[in-house]
Structure formats: structure tokens, C-alpha cells
Motif scaffolding. Structure first.
Motif, mmCIF file in Angstrom:
data_model
loop_
_atom_site.group_PDB
_atom_site.id
_atom_site.type_symbol
_atom_site.label_atom_id
_atom_site.label_comp_id
_atom_site.label_asym_id
_atom_site.label_seq_id
_atom_site.Cartn_x
_atom_site.Cartn_y
_atom_site.Cartn_z
ATOM 1 N N THR A 1 39.495 58.900 -4.642
ATOM 2 C CA THR A 1 38.074 58.815 -5.026
ATOM 3 C C THR A 1 37.830 59.917 -6.051
ATOM 4 O OG1 THR A 1 37.552 60.185 -3.084
ATOM 5 C CG2 THR A 1 37.211 57.820 -2.870
ATOM 6 N N THR A 2 38.142 59.623 -7.295
ATOM 7 C CA THR A 2 38.068 60.653 -8.329
ATOM 8 C C THR A 2 36.864 60.524 -9.255
ATOM 9 O OG1 THR A 2 39.499 59.311 -9.747
ATOM 10 C CG2 THR A 2 40.573 60.961 -8.350
ATOM 11 N N THR B 1 38.794 52.921 -8.338
ATOM 12 C CA THR B 1 38.713 54.278 -8.872
ATOM 13 C C THR B 1 39.071 54.314 -10.345
ATOM 14 O OG1 THR B 1 39.193 55.278 -6.724
ATOM 15 C CG2 THR B 1 39.670 56.609 -8.653
ATOM 16 N N GLY C 1 30.922 57.111 -9.324
ATOM 17 C CA GLY C 1 31.049 56.850 -7.902
ATOM 18 C C GLY C 1 29.980 55.906 -7.383
#
Length: 423
Positions: free
Chosen positions: A115-116, A343, A349
Motif C-alpha cells: 500500500t504505497t 497499488t 489511496g
């Protein structure tokens, strides 16, 4: 000394610290006022007040599922064995139950997926647990009303970029990397005034099974979700994945029922949900009811199925969250490969969207998937929308579908959307 934070929320001194090898987590009594948490029982709304709160961000480290279960047990809500019968009002303890919110990023963290992407609303926590008890409410005196203004929406990707991401998923399907990936876009708009009335209006949208709000210091989430991520009652597990959308007209319904592409996409996710439940169910108990049933949300038809099973002996909340989060209908199949692609392709996000939000008590869990959800921070309102991509997907149709899903949310937040009794 008491302090009044954003949205009229009264914040009090911190009274609890949880460790579990992670950075210190704090819980505190919050606003003593009526709440409309999604899936909370309405019978005790006027006597339900906040008793304790846990908030966690991914940067804190640790296991959010375990922390949630431990925190609830410490406040009179043991959920380490969901096969036990529910206990109404917890045998005179005064505890009513708890709101539970888990972000999509926290779910990906539980799944061991990357989750970058940067979060567009970083003040939002990744886990919130709010314990409520019965007692006299102390409403915060209303502030002087301020005019509500919502500015234009700015999307985090252009329609062309969205379409290119759809084509990238189709290329990955052709390579055999994934079978389906759900792509989600984000938009933000500046506002002035109190965002809570706008967010609360979402819960009145037709089909909002999980309509309601959750607030914190400097943030708020409004939900109009029709989708059950996971429901547990006395050891029976139910999930209701939604996949497949058309306009809510007679022609749209007929087109949805006849679409081989939508049915294939839907059944793929049903199979994924069957697999997720099988990890935490008694062997041989997973069944599918109402396969591809067409139901209405606002001005859209959507296809929904019901997957149910009997919980394995001793199933607790932490293992339930690990098995079901993030939801298959907003990730794809295989889930881990889809999360890796999400991702790589999504520009920001998922924030408050595509996570879990609902109500928990011993023996009972009812969490909605936070689709059709908006969030507020100090300056901006945020929305998210998307859809599942398969080999048969048309990029321009997928962009149009995401716009159709977010249109009622944006109109309602602006104050000129149509709301009706839930159905």
C-alpha cells in the motif's frame, strides 16, 4: 479543560493506552450525543453515548485486527468467540456495542499486500473502534449555523488516465497475472460550513443498507453503502457481494440480466468470497443463495448474491477481519495479485472507501463495505468510485460507470440530491 474540536465534537483527556509491541495507541471518551453509526440498533439511539475510543494508523505498526479485538474485550465486549449466542445489552453492563471502521489500506496490510499510494486525506485513521454505553446524553450546544458551500470536484485522474488503467488491467489479464481487478478513482472538493449535515444526508439515499456517519477529531465519514462485507449472528456468516451495474430502468434491468460479461465478473467474485469464508467456516458449510439477484441503489440496478457459512469453532473478530478484509468485490481475483496491481495503477489511496464500517457486539458483527462513501477532513470532501475490470471490459464504459456511481453522492453532498426512504 474540555476542548471542542471540528464538527462540534467534544474531545476529553486521553484515558487509555494500548501497546502490543506497536506505537502507543490512545482511546478517549468522545462526544456524548446521539449517533447514527451504520448498522447500529436504532432502539437505543437516544441513550447511546461514547465510552471509549481506539484509533490506529498504519504508521503505528502492529496488527489492527488483534488490536481491535483486544480493545473491545478490555471494554466489556469480548468477541474472541463469535459462535456464542449474542447477549442483548450485555447483561446489565450498560455497554451497548461498538462502531468499527477499518480502512482498505488496513485490510491490505492484513493481507500482506503493498500500500504505497499516498492518502488524499491523511488525517483519517486506518482503524477506529468506538465503544458506546447507555446513559443520559449531553448534547453539545449547537453552534451558529454557517452557510454550506461545496466547490467544484477535482479528480485524481483524468478520464483518459482512468481508461488507460483499465487497458493496463486487461493487458495483465491477457498475461495471466489476474482474472479481475477493481479500479477506484478519487475526487475532492473544497467546502465551507459544517460537513456533518451533508454527510448525514447520504444515509437517506435509497438502498443505503449501511447508511450513517462516524466522526473523529478533524475527520468524518458518511456512508450510503448497500453492500454487506460480513455479517455474523450466533455463528452464521453472511457476505453479500455486489458486482454488475446498469441504470435503474426496465431496459437497464433486462440488459444487466442478459450481460454475459457482468455475470462472469459477478460469479468470479462470488467464488472469491466463497473461498474467503471457507478459510473461517466449518468444512462443507459454504453455500450461495440468491445468485445474481438484481436490486436497486438510487438510480442504478446492481447484481447481488448471498454467500453464507457456519463459523468454525472459536472464530474470533481478529481472524474474521483477516479473512474478509479487504472485500473481494473491491479488490479482484486472485486477491493478492489484484491488490499489487491496484497499488501500481491507482493514483492515490482509497481513504475511507472500500473498507469496513458497521456495528459489533458479542455474538454479532455487521460490517458494510464502504462503497458509496464520502469523507471530510478540515478542508476537503472526498469521494471514491470505481468498478471491476475483466477481459471483456470496455474502458470508456468503465469510466462512465464510475461516474454514474458517484453522481448521487456528489449531488446529495451539495444539498440538491434526491433522498427517499430506504428500501
Amino acid at each position: 479543560m474540555r476542548k471542542v474540536g471540528p464538527y462540534g465534537v467534544e474531545t476529553l483527556p486521553q484515558v487509555y493506552t494500548a501497546g502490543s509491541g506497536a506505537a502507543a495507541l490512545t482511546a478517549y471518551p468522545g462526544p456524548a450525543a446521539s449517533v447514527d453509526v451504520p448498522a447500529a440498533p436504532t432502539a437505543c439511539r437516544d441513550s447511546r453515548t461514547e465510552r471509549a475510543r481506539l484509533q490506529w494508523h498504519r504508521r503505528d505498526g502492529g496488527d489492527p485486527a488483534a488490536l481491535a479485538e483486544e480493545f473491545l474485550a478490555a471494554h466489556g465486549l469480548p468477541l474472541h468467540d463469535l459462535t456464542r449466542p449474542a447477549r442483548p445489552h450485555h447483561q446489565g453492563s450498560g455497554v451497548c456495542g461498538a462502531a468499527l471502521y477499518l480502512s482498505a489500506a488496513a485490510g491490505a496490510h492484513l493481507a500482506g499486500a503493498p500500500t504505497t499510494a499516498g492518502e488524499p486525506a491523511p488525517t483519517l485513521p486506518d482503524l477506529t473502534v468506538v465503544v458506546y454505553h447507555h446513559g443520559p446524553t449531553r448534547p453539545t450546544p449547537p453552534a451558529a449555523p454557517t452557510p454550506w458551500w461545496l466547490g467544484p470536484w477535482t479528480d485524481s485522474w483524468t478520464p483518459r488516465e482512468h481508461a488507460d488503467a483499465v487497458d493496463a488491467v486487461r493487458a495483465a489479464i491477457a498475461r495471466g497475472d489476474v482474472y479481475q481487478t477493481n479500479l477506484v478513482g478519487h475526487a475532492a472538493a473544497r467546502y465551507t460550513g459544517d460537513p456533518l449535515p451533508a454527510l448525514s444526508r447520504l444515509g437517506a439515499l435509497p438502498g443505503a443498507r449501511y447508511g450513517g456517519v462516524l466522526t473523529g477529531d478533524g475527520w468524518a465519514i458518511g456512508c450510503a453503502s448497500p453492500e454487506t462485507l460480513i455479517e455474523v449472528t450466533d455463528g452464521q456468516l453472511i457476505t453479500r457481494p455486489i458486482k454488475g451495474t446498469r441504470p435503474a430502468t426496465a431496459a437497464g434491468r433486462a440488459e444487466l440480466l442478459a450481460s454475459a460479461k457482468e455475470r462472469a465478473e459477478h460469479i468470479m467474485i462470488v467464488d472469491l468470497e466463497r473461498n474467503d469464508l471457507a478459510r473461517i467456516a466449518r468444512t462443507g458449510t459454504v453455500t450461495v443463495d440468491d445468485l445474481f439477484a438484481v436490486r436497486r441503489w438510487c438510480d442504478l440496478w446492481q447484481a447481488e448474491s448471498t454467500v453464507r457459512a457456519a463459523a468454525a469453532d472459536g472464530l474470533g473478530l481478529a481472524d474474521l477481519l483477516r479473512a474478509t478484509c479487504p472485500g473481494g468485490s473491491v479488490t479482484g481475483a486472485p486477491k493478492h495479485a489484484a491488490l499489487t496491481q491496484i497499488t501500481a495503477l491507482e493514483p492515490v489511496g482509497r481513504g475511507a472507501s472500500m473498507g469496513a464500517l458497521g456495528w459489533v457486539t458479542p455474538g454479532h458483527v455487521d460490517l458494510g463495505l464502504t462503497i458509496r462513501t464520502a469523507a471530510a477532513d478540515a478542508d476537503l470532501l472526498h469521494t471514491w468510485a470505481g468498478g471491476g475490470i475483466t477481459w471483456d471490459s470496455d474502458a470508456h464504459a468503465e469510466v462512465a460507470e464510475a461516474a454514474a456511481k458517484t453522481a448521487p453522492i456528489r449531488a446529495t453532498l451539495a444539498g440538491h440530491g434526491r433522498t427517499h426512504d430506504r428500501r
